[in-house]
Write a protein that holds these residues in place. Sequence first.
Motif, PDB file in Angstrom:
ATOM      1  N   VAL A  83      55.329  56.762  70.387  1.00  0.00           N
ATOM      2  CA  VAL A  83      55.745  58.008  71.005  1.00  0.00           C
ATOM      3  C   VAL A  83      54.517  58.719  71.540  1.00  0.00           C
ATOM      4  N   VAL A  84      54.670  59.258  72.735  1.00  0.00           N
ATOM      5  CA  VAL A  84      53.619  60.057  73.352  1.00  0.00           C
ATOM      6  C   VAL A  84      54.083  61.501  73.261  1.00  0.00           C
ATOM      7  N   VAL A  85      53.302  62.316  72.569  1.00  0.00           N
ATOM      8  CA  VAL A  85      53.654  63.715  72.354  1.00  0.00           C
ATOM      9  C   VAL A  85      52.717  64.576  73.191  1.00  0.00           C
ATOM     10  N   THR A  86      53.293  65.301  74.148  1.00  0.00           N
ATOM     11  CA  THR A  86      52.522  66.211  74.988  1.00  0.00           C
ATOM     12  C   THR A  86      52.985  67.625  74.696  1.00  0.00           C
ATOM     13  N   THR A  87      52.067  68.461  74.253  1.00  0.00           N
ATOM     14  CA  THR A  87      52.376  69.871  74.029  1.00  0.00           C
ATOM     15  C   THR A  87      51.592  70.682  75.041  1.00  0.00           C
ATOM     16  N   SER A  88      52.250  71.656  75.618  1.00  0.00           N
ATOM     17  CA  SER A  88      51.580  72.495  76.605  1.00  0.00           C
ATOM     18  C   SER A  88      52.070  73.929  76.463  1.00  0.00           C
ATOM     19  N   ILE A  89      51.169  74.849  76.754  1.00  0.00           N
ATOM     20  CA  ILE A  89      51.510  76.268  76.774  1.00  0.00           C
ATOM     21  C   ILE A  89      51.197  76.754  78.182  1.00  0.00           C
ATOM     22  N   GLY A  90      52.194  77.356  78.810  1.00  0.00           N
ATOM     23  CA  GLY A  90      52.014  77.837  80.175  1.00  0.00           C
ATOM     24  C   GLY A  90      52.590  79.220  80.361  1.00  0.00           C
ATOM     25  N   ASN A  91      52.177  79.840  81.473  1.00  0.00           N
ATOM     26  CA  ASN A  91      52.654  81.187  81.777  1.00  0.00           C
ATOM     27  C   ASN A  91      53.604  81.202  82.968  1.00  0.00           C
ATOM     28  N   GLY A  92      54.063  80.039  83.390  1.00  0.00           N
ATOM     29  CA  GLY A  92      54.968  79.960  84.534  1.00  0.00           C
ATOM     30  C   GLY A  92      54.269  79.523  85.804  1.00  0.00           C
ATOM     31  N   SER A  93      52.959  79.730  85.877  1.00  0.00           N
ATOM     32  CA  SER A  93      52.238  79.309  87.074  1.00  0.00           C
ATOM     33  C   SER A  93      51.083  78.365  86.759  1.00  0.00           C
ATOM     34  N   ARG A  94      50.637  78.346  85.490  1.00  0.00           N
ATOM     35  CA  ARG A  94      49.546  77.430  85.145  1.00  0.00           C
ATOM     36  C   ARG A  94      49.568  77.137  83.644  1.00  0.00           C
ATOM     37  N   TYR A  95      48.941  76.010  83.294  1.00  0.00           N
ATOM     38  CA  TYR A  95      48.801  75.656  81.884  1.00  0.00           C
ATOM     39  C   TYR A  95      47.620  76.407  81.290  1.00  0.00           C
ATOM     40  N   LEU A  96      47.830  76.962  80.110  1.00  0.00           N
ATOM     41  CA  LEU A  96      46.756  77.624  79.375  1.00  0.00           C
ATOM     42  C   LEU A  96      46.222  76.702  78.277  1.00  0.00           C
ATOM     43  N   PHE A  97      47.046  75.726  77.891  1.00  0.00           N
ATOM     44  CA  PHE A  97      46.692  74.755  76.857  1.00  0.00           C
ATOM     45  C   PHE A  97      47.532  73.510  77.083  1.00  0.00           C
ATOM     46  N   ARG A  98      46.926  72.351  76.877  1.00  0.00           N
ATOM     47  CA  ARG A  98      47.665  71.093  77.025  1.00  0.00           C
ATOM     48  C   ARG A  98      47.017  70.047  76.130  1.00  0.00           C
ATOM     49  N   ASP A  99      47.859  69.253  75.446  1.00  0.00           N
ATOM     50  CA  ASP A  99      47.364  68.255  74.508  1.00  0.00           C
ATOM     51  C   ASP A  99      48.321  67.062  74.537  1.00  0.00           C
ATOM     52  N   THR A 100      47.779  65.841  74.612  1.00  0.00           N
ATOM     53  CA  THR A 100      48.599  64.635  74.615  1.00  0.00           C
ATOM     54  C   THR A 100      48.026  63.630  73.629  1.00  0.00           C
ATOM     55  N   GLU A 101      48.888  63.107  72.774  1.00  0.00           N
ATOM     56  CA  GLU A 101      48.489  62.112  71.783  1.00  0.00           C
ATOM     57  C   GLU A 101      49.579  61.044  71.696  1.00  0.00           C
ATOM     58  N   ALA A 102      49.186  59.821  71.322  1.00  0.00           N
ATOM     59  CA  ALA A 102      50.137  58.725  71.128  1.00  0.00           C
ATOM     60  C   ALA A 102      50.167  58.368  69.649  1.00  0.00           C
ATOM     61  N   TYR A 103      51.362  58.012  69.174  1.00  0.00           N
ATOM     62  CA  TYR A 103      51.558  57.665  67.769  1.00  0.00           C
ATOM     63  C   TYR A 103      52.426  56.424  67.673  1.00  0.00           C
ATOM     64  N   ALA A 104      52.122  55.574  66.717  1.00  0.00           N
ATOM     65  CA  ALA A 104      52.947  54.402  66.436  1.00  0.00           C
ATOM     66  C   ALA A 104      54.074  54.811  65.487  1.00  0.00           C
ATOM     67  N   VAL A 105      55.165  54.068  65.555  1.00  0.00           N
ATOM     68  CA  VAL A 105      56.339  54.350  64.733  1.00  0.00           C
ATOM     69  C   VAL A 105      56.785  53.039  64.091  1.00  0.00           C
ATOM     70  N   SER A 106      57.103  53.078  62.805  1.00  0.00           N
ATOM     71  CA  SER A 106      57.599  51.862  62.156  1.00  0.00           C
ATOM     72  C   SER A 106      58.999  51.549  62.682  1.00  0.00           C
ATOM     73  N   GLN A 107      59.326  50.272  62.715  1.00  0.00           N
ATOM     74  CA  GLN A 107      60.594  49.819  63.285  1.00  0.00           C
ATOM     75  C   GLN A 107      61.791  50.462  62.591  1.00  0.00           C
TER      76      GLN A 107
END
Length: 180
Positions: free
Chosen positions: A126-150
């Motif tokens: 799973v790729v988890v992207t979290t972002s905080i924005g004000n409607g016109s631009r991102y103020l914070f953005r973070d993306t990480e990938a995680y493995a998941v057991s079957q």
Amino acid sequence: MRRYLLPLALVLSLSACAQIRAQMAAREAAQAPTAPLLRAPADWGELAHQVALRASQRASQVSELGRKPIFVAEPSRPTPFARALNQYLRTSLAELGLAVAQKRDDGVVVLEADIQSVRMAEGLQVVVTTSIGNGSRYLFRDTEAYAVSQADVPLYDESLLPAPPAPPVPVKRMNVTGGA
């Protein structure tokens, strides 16, 4: 005797090549980046806490992020993981002293967590992207990938969610008058 030397040399050469290839593949596999494994809801809480820490650090650098409440948007694909992650994010942000809005209005910035499941040969990630924005631009953005057991794939994979309910069928009412 010479008849046996050439095939023997060929077999030894092929064997050496196969060994070298196996060693190279093992070395490449050992050097390949591995995604952290999400095993339990406690891991989800830790993921949310790390995101909240990075957002808090960013809030100290960006005045708009530091002075406006953060509204955590509902997930667009509400897997069990996405719903729980949203709750963990709200809790972690509040624990770190950031203002967390209960409803979306004009005076807030919006945190969105987008979860994308990717089927790989080794299983699901799973790729988890979290972002905080004000409607016109991102103020914070973070993306990480995680493995998941079957065994846990149903908690993350949106393709396994039940289909949304069908919209209601319009019904026309007709009044019947008179009778027999």
